[in-house]
Scaffold this motif. Structure first.
Motif, short mmCIF file in Angstrom:
data_model
loop_
_atom_site.label_atom_id
_atom_site.label_comp_id
_atom_site.label_asym_id
_atom_site.label_seq_id
_atom_site.Cartn_x
_atom_site.Cartn_y
_atom_site.Cartn_z
N THR A 1 0.84 -1.20 0.00
CA THR A 1 0.00 0.00 0.00
C THR A 1 0.87 1.25 0.00
O THR A 1 2.05 1.20 0.30
N ASP B 1 -4.38 3.23 4.28
CA ASP B 1 -4.51 2.18 5.30
C ASP B 1 -5.93 1.64 5.42
O ASP B 1 -6.15 0.62 6.08
N PRO C 1 1.11 -5.98 5.88
CA PRO C 1 1.25 -4.75 5.11
C PRO C 1 2.70 -4.47 4.71
O PRO C 1 3.62 -4.76 5.48
#
Ligand code: G1P
Length: 307
Positions: free
Chosen positions: A65, A70, A109
Motif C-alpha cells: 500500500t 490504510d 502490510p
C-alpha cells in the motif's frame, strides 16, 4: 507462526497484491476511498482477490500500500463495534460478511513510500517471505480473471516445467500497448493443446507495430524467487517506472524458464470505469438477491439509450 511450505497446497505461501496506485482514473471517488475497496456489487475487488489467494492454498497476503491507503488494511481487520451491533440485532448474514475478509487469509502490510512502479512494489515483498519460499504469486487486484482458479493451473505448469508461469489473454492489436506482451517460442504440439506456451521474451506496453504477439499478461504471476534479484538489476522502463515485465524479460534472457497459461475465460479490468462498470453489471446479474431486479433495470436502461 507460518506453516512450512510443504503444508501449502500448490506450494505457494505468499500472494503479493500491489495496491499502492493512486487510482487517478476514479477521481474524485478515490480522493479518500482506495480504488481496491470500490465494491463489485457489495464486495471490494481486493476481497475477491484475497479469496482467490486463499483458494490457491496461500497463507499470507502481502498487501503493498501507499501511505494514506490504510483503509485497505482495515478492511481485513476486526471491527468490534460494528460486529457487536450486528450481533445484538441478530443480523447474522451481515455479520458474516463483515468478518469474511479477515477469516480468509492473514494479511501483512508492506508500504511503498513512492510510486516507483509495479516492479518496485513487488520487490518490496521480499522482506516478508520466509526462507523456505522459492516462489511467490502476484495477483493484481485490477484484474479479475474468471472463472477463478487460473493460478492453480499455473502451479501445475510450474510443477512440470519449473521457473515462472504467467496468465495470458489474447487481446486486439490496438490494445497491446496497454499490456506486458509476450514473445512466444516455437510451438510444441503437446503444450499448445493445453494452452501452455514457452515465452522467449516480454515487453512492457509496446507500440502495436513493435508487439511480438497479441498475448498479454493479465495480472496473475507465479514468480520464482529469482525475480527479486532481477528486480534489483533493472533500470526504469516504460513510463519511467521500474517494470515487473523488465525483470521477467531479464530472467528469460538469462535462461530462466517462463511459460504462459493462455486463459480462455473472462477477464475484467477493474482499473478504469469502462472495465469496472461492466464487471459490476456482470456480477450484479448473477447476484442471488439483486440479480433479477438488476437484469430488468439494465435492459430498460439499454432499450431507452438505444431508442
Ligand atoms: C500492469 C502490468 C502489465 C500487465 C497489466 C495487466 O499494467 O505492468 O504488464 O499486462 O498490468 O493488467 P497496468 O495495468 O498497471 O498499467
Amino acid at each position: 507462526m507460518s506453516l512450512p511450505i510443504a503444508q501449502h497446497q500448490n506450494a505457494v505461501k505468499t500472494v503479493v497484491v500491489p495496491a499502492a496506485g493512486m487510482g487517478t482514473r476514479f477521481l474524485p471517488a478515490t480522493k479518500t476511498i482506495p480504488k481496491e475497496l470500490l465494491p463489485v456489487v457489495d464486495t471490494p475487488g481486493i476481497e475477491l482477490v484475497a479469496k482467490e489467494a486463499a483458494d490457491l492454498g496461500a497463507s499470507q497476503l502481502a498487501i503493498i500500500t501507499a501511505p494514506n491507503k490504510d483503509g485497505i488494511l482495515k478492511h481485513f481487520e476486526a471491527f468490534p463495534e460494528l460486529e457487536a451491533t450486528l450481533e445484538a440485532r441478530g443480523k447474522t448474514d451481515q455479520l458474516n460478511k463483515v468478518r469474511a475478509a479477515r477469516e480468509l487469509i492473514a494479511t501483512v502490510p508492506v508500504v511503498q513510500e513512492k510510486p516507483l512502479g509495479l516492479g518496485h512494489a513487488v520487490g518490496l515483498a521480499e522482506s516478508v517471505l520466509d526462507d523456505d519460499e522459492d516462489v511467490v504469486a502476484v495477483m493484481l487486484p485490477d484484474d479479475l480473471v474468471l472463472p477463478f482458479g487460473v493460478t492453480e493451473r499455473m502451479a501445475e505448469v510450474r510443477a512440470k516445467f519449473g521457473g515462472s508461469v504467467l496468465a495470458a489473454i489474447e487481446v486486439a492489436e490496438d490494445e497491446v500497448s496497454s499490456y506486458g506482451v509476450f514473445e512466444l517460442g516455437e510451438l510444441d504440439a503437446e503444450s499448445e493443446n493445453e494452452g501452455i506456451r514457452r515465452v522467449v521474451g516480454m515487453v512492457e506496453k509496446p507500440a502495436p507495430e513493435d508487439a511480438p504477439s497479441r498475448f498479454a499478461a493479465t495480472g496473475r504471476y507465479l514468480l520464482d524467487r529469482a525475480i527479486f534479484d532481477a528486480l534489483r538489476r533493472i533500470e526504469p522502463g516504460a513510463g519511467g517506472e521500474l517494470q515487473l515485465t523488465d525483470a521477467i524479460a531479464l530472467l528469460i534472457e538469462e535462461g530462466h524458464p517462463v511459460h504462459i497459461v493462455v486463459h480462455e475465460g473472462k477477464r475484467h479490468d477493474l482499473g478504469n470505469p469502462a472495465g469496472y462498470i461492466p464487471a459490476v453489471v456482470y456480477f450484479g446479474l448473477r447476484h442471488a438477491e439483486y440479480g433479477s431486479k438488476i437484469h430488468r433495470a439494465v435492459k430498460e436502461i439499454i432499450a431507452e439509450f438505444e431508442s
